[in-house]
Design a protein around this motif. Structure first.
Motif, short mmCIF file in Angstrom:
data_model
loop_
_atom_site.label_atom_id
_atom_site.label_comp_id
_atom_site.label_asym_id
_atom_site.label_seq_id
_atom_site.Cartn_x
_atom_site.Cartn_y
_atom_site.Cartn_z
N GLN A 104 65.28 -2.94 -4.91
CA GLN A 104 64.73 -4.00 -5.73
C GLN A 104 63.48 -3.55 -6.50
N TYR A 105 62.63 -2.73 -5.83
CA TYR A 105 61.39 -2.29 -6.46
C TYR A 105 61.24 -0.78 -6.29
N THR A 106 60.58 -0.13 -7.27
CA THR A 106 60.37 1.31 -7.21
C THR A 106 59.15 1.64 -6.35
N CYS A 107 59.03 2.93 -5.99
CA CYS A 107 57.86 3.37 -5.24
C CYS A 107 56.58 3.16 -6.04
N ALA A 108 56.65 3.40 -7.34
CA ALA A 108 55.47 3.21 -8.18
C ALA A 108 55.00 1.76 -8.15
N GLN A 109 55.96 0.83 -8.17
CA GLN A 109 55.60 -0.58 -8.10
C GLN A 109 54.96 -0.92 -6.76
N GLN A 110 55.57 -0.43 -5.67
CA GLN A 110 55.02 -0.71 -4.34
C GLN A 110 53.60 -0.17 -4.22
N ALA A 111 53.39 1.05 -4.72
CA ALA A 111 52.05 1.64 -4.65
C ALA A 111 51.07 0.87 -5.51
N GLY A 112 51.53 0.44 -6.69
CA GLY A 112 50.67 -0.31 -7.59
C GLY A 112 50.23 -1.64 -7.01
N TRP A 113 51.08 -2.20 -6.14
CA TRP A 113 50.74 -3.46 -5.49
C TRP A 113 49.94 -3.26 -4.20
N GLY A 114 49.60 -2.01 -3.90
CA GLY A 114 48.82 -1.74 -2.71
C GLY A 114 49.59 -1.85 -1.41
N LYS A 115 50.91 -1.58 -1.43
CA LYS A 115 51.75 -1.78 -0.26
C LYS A 115 51.93 -0.52 0.59
N CYS A 116 51.34 0.60 0.17
CA CYS A 116 51.60 1.86 0.87
C CYS A 116 51.26 1.80 2.36
N HIS A 117 50.28 1.01 2.74
CA HIS A 117 49.85 0.99 4.14
C HIS A 117 50.48 -0.14 4.96
N GLU A 118 51.42 -0.87 4.33
CA GLU A 118 52.14 -1.89 5.10
C GLU A 118 53.04 -1.21 6.13
N PRO A 119 53.17 -1.78 7.34
CA PRO A 119 54.00 -1.16 8.38
C PRO A 119 55.44 -0.93 7.94
N TRP A 120 56.00 -1.85 7.15
CA TRP A 120 57.38 -1.71 6.74
C TRP A 120 57.58 -0.62 5.69
N MET A 121 56.46 -0.06 5.17
CA MET A 121 56.56 1.03 4.19
C MET A 121 56.55 2.41 4.85
N GLN A 122 56.35 2.46 6.17
CA GLN A 122 56.33 3.75 6.84
C GLN A 122 57.69 4.42 6.74
N GLY A 123 57.69 5.70 6.30
CA GLY A 123 58.93 6.43 6.10
C GLY A 123 59.48 6.32 4.69
N PHE A 124 58.86 5.46 3.87
CA PHE A 124 59.32 5.27 2.50
C PHE A 124 58.21 5.67 1.52
N CYS A 125 58.61 6.08 0.30
CA CYS A 125 57.67 6.38 -0.80
C CYS A 125 56.57 7.34 -0.33
N ASN A 126 56.93 8.32 0.48
CA ASN A 126 55.92 9.19 1.06
C ASN A 126 55.19 10.05 0.03
N ASP A 127 55.90 10.51 -0.99
CA ASP A 127 55.25 11.31 -2.02
C ASP A 127 54.29 10.46 -2.85
N THR A 128 54.81 9.32 -3.34
CA THR A 128 54.00 8.41 -4.14
C THR A 128 52.77 7.92 -3.38
N CYS A 129 52.95 7.68 -2.08
CA CYS A 129 51.86 7.15 -1.26
C CYS A 129 50.98 8.24 -0.67
N GLY A 130 51.23 9.49 -1.05
CA GLY A 130 50.35 10.58 -0.62
C GLY A 130 50.50 11.00 0.81
N ARG A 131 51.70 10.87 1.38
CA ARG A 131 51.88 11.25 2.79
C ARG A 131 52.60 12.59 2.95
N CYS A 132 52.94 13.27 1.86
CA CYS A 132 53.65 14.55 1.98
C CYS A 132 52.68 15.70 2.26
#
Length: 443
Positions: A415-443
């Motif tokens: 439904q939403y891209t990694c860029a959108q999730q990061a832009g909304w500040g969702k990177c640290h939400e528990p349900w985001m763990q394991g997802f969008c790792n590059d965009t969220c700076g976890r690589c």
């Protein structure tokens, strides 16, 4: 290919798993186990990083609290096979709707989804001859099954597919131009039951096993609440059956033969686990002689009055296999709030919890479901918490599905891209763990 297995844990797990459980929070947050836990000299396999501590179901080497929701159906009896006469489309033809629903369930914390297949023979999913003998799968049943597994992979959920229901035991009848055969005459007849197993159950299981997304099918549920279609005594010490009015009820022996035959066929053709959606702990031992991998009970206010939710599986007399609470009101049970109920099940040795149901749940109720998953993010997620740990203490892998390894950049849904999730500040939400790792700076 990882081999499916069931591991039952009660109260405590062996020492290695206890250490892994203690490291779960760190593993989930950043994939970092630290050099105190893993030697810095070279990579080491650590296996399951966050097993469910008090009970759970193992699948693909992850021991998790089987947490999710009942999807039940979008179109009763039509999701798998379609109902052409009523212009009801199966999953493949209505994939956009189902993808959006599965994505929403995932976003609200559901990791396992219980979905009904043939709760009544009103659709084209099963073909019959003039004597109501099952001839095989029909309509779009196989395509719908394959598309459901593909969507489960895409949206990162796991499916428990419930084949039949007590609803199938209504006598054969006609509704709005469609003839709907009853299941009771098939269950009573050896030859017709042979045909159902050979022509319907086995081919469906083989089709699932042939899918490249077969690991998304975590379990088969042979039948939903079969006790409502049984009459007479229970042979294993439970109370006598009280069949629902209007059903063509069968004996316990006849139902047990049907359930056992179906379970054996599913195990022979598929690597998925097998269970039965028992109506209540009132009949806790009803399926104790059937080769299933875990028990499943349902609980509503009338059940809670006599067999309350806070009784442990051992106190219910079923300590030999894991127990999943497969249905309970997603709002509240006898006034007990959702969070209190599910936390009690989690702490009291149950192997999973799945509320009823997504289709009728309010937004606030779905948010409660997500809140529990947020507090137990890794222990309720079969895509997380398994992999190699490198010399720097960083996990190098975490899952087989779209949850991916730590350097994948897959969004949690389509439904939403990694860029959108990061832009909304969702990177640290528990349900985001394991997802969008590059965009969220976890690589």
């Amino acid at each position: 290919m990882m081999k499916a297995s069931v591991t039952w844990a009660r109260r405590a797990l062996p020492g290695l798993l206890s250490v892994a459980a203690a490291a779960c929070t760190a593993a989930t947050d950043a994939g970092d186990l630290g050099t105190d836990d893993v030697g810095a000299e070279e990579s080491a396999a650590v296996g399951d990083q966050c097993p469910a501590p008090n009970g759970g179901i193992s699948w693909n080497d992850r021991h998790r609290f089987m947490y999710g929701v009942n999807y039940a159906w979008s179109q009763f009896g039509g999701d798998f096979g379609g109902i052409a006469r009523w212009n009801v489309r199966g999953v493949a033809a209505a994939q956009g709707e189902h993808a959006a629903n599965l994505a929403d369930m995932r976003a609200h914390g559901a990791n396992v989804v219980r979905w009904w297949v043939f709760p009544e023979f009103r659709g084209e999913g099963v073909r019959f001859d003039g004597a109501e003998t099952p001839l095989g799968l029909g309509g779009t049943a196989v395509q719908d099954l394959q598309k459901a597994l593909e969507l489960a992979e895409r949206e990162d959920v796991y499916l428990m597919l419930c084949l039949f229901s007590f609803d199938n035991f209504r006598p054969s009848h006609d509704t709005s131009g469609i003839h709907i055969p009853g299941l009771a005459p098939i269950v009573r007849s050896t030859s017709k039951l042979d045909s159902l197993i050979a022509n319907v159950v086995r081919p469906l299981a083989r089709a699932a096993e042939a899918s490249p997304y077969k690991d998304r099918l975590i379990a088969w549920d042979v039948i939903n609440e079969p006790e409502w279609a049984i009459t007479g005594r229970n042979p294993y010490g439970d109370e006598a059956y009280t069949p629902t009015s209007g059903l063509d009820a069968v004996s316990h022996a006849e139902m047990e033969r049907f359930v056992s035959r179906a379970a054996d066929a599913l195990k022979a053709e598929s690597s998925a686990l097998v269970t039965v959606g028992g109506a209540a702990a009132k009949w806790a031992k009803a399926w104790s002689r059937v080769d299933i991998d875990f028990y499943q009970f349902h609980i509503y206010d009338w059940v809670n009055e006599w067999w309350p939710y806070y009784l442990s599986p051992e106190e219910l007399g079923v300590g030999d296999k894991p127990v999943v609470m497969g249905e309970f009101p997603i709002g509240s049970l006898s006034g007990v709030p959702y969070q209190q109920l599910v936390e009690s099940l989690y702490e009291n040795g149950y192997a999973g919890a799945m509320g009823w149901d997504y289709g009728t749940a309010t937004g606030a109720q779905l948010d409660q479901m997500r809140d529990f998953a947020s507090r137990h993010a890794c222990e309720t997620d079969y895509s997380a918490g398994y992999g190699e740990v490198g010399g720097d203490g960083t996990s190098t892998g975490s899952g087989t599905g779209s949850g991916g390894g730590t350097c994948t950049d897959t969004p949690p849904s389509s439904q939403y891209t990694c860029a959108q999730q990061a832009g909304w500040g969702k990177c640290h939400e528990p349900w985001m763990q394991g997802f969008c790792n590059d965009t969220c700076g976890r690589c």
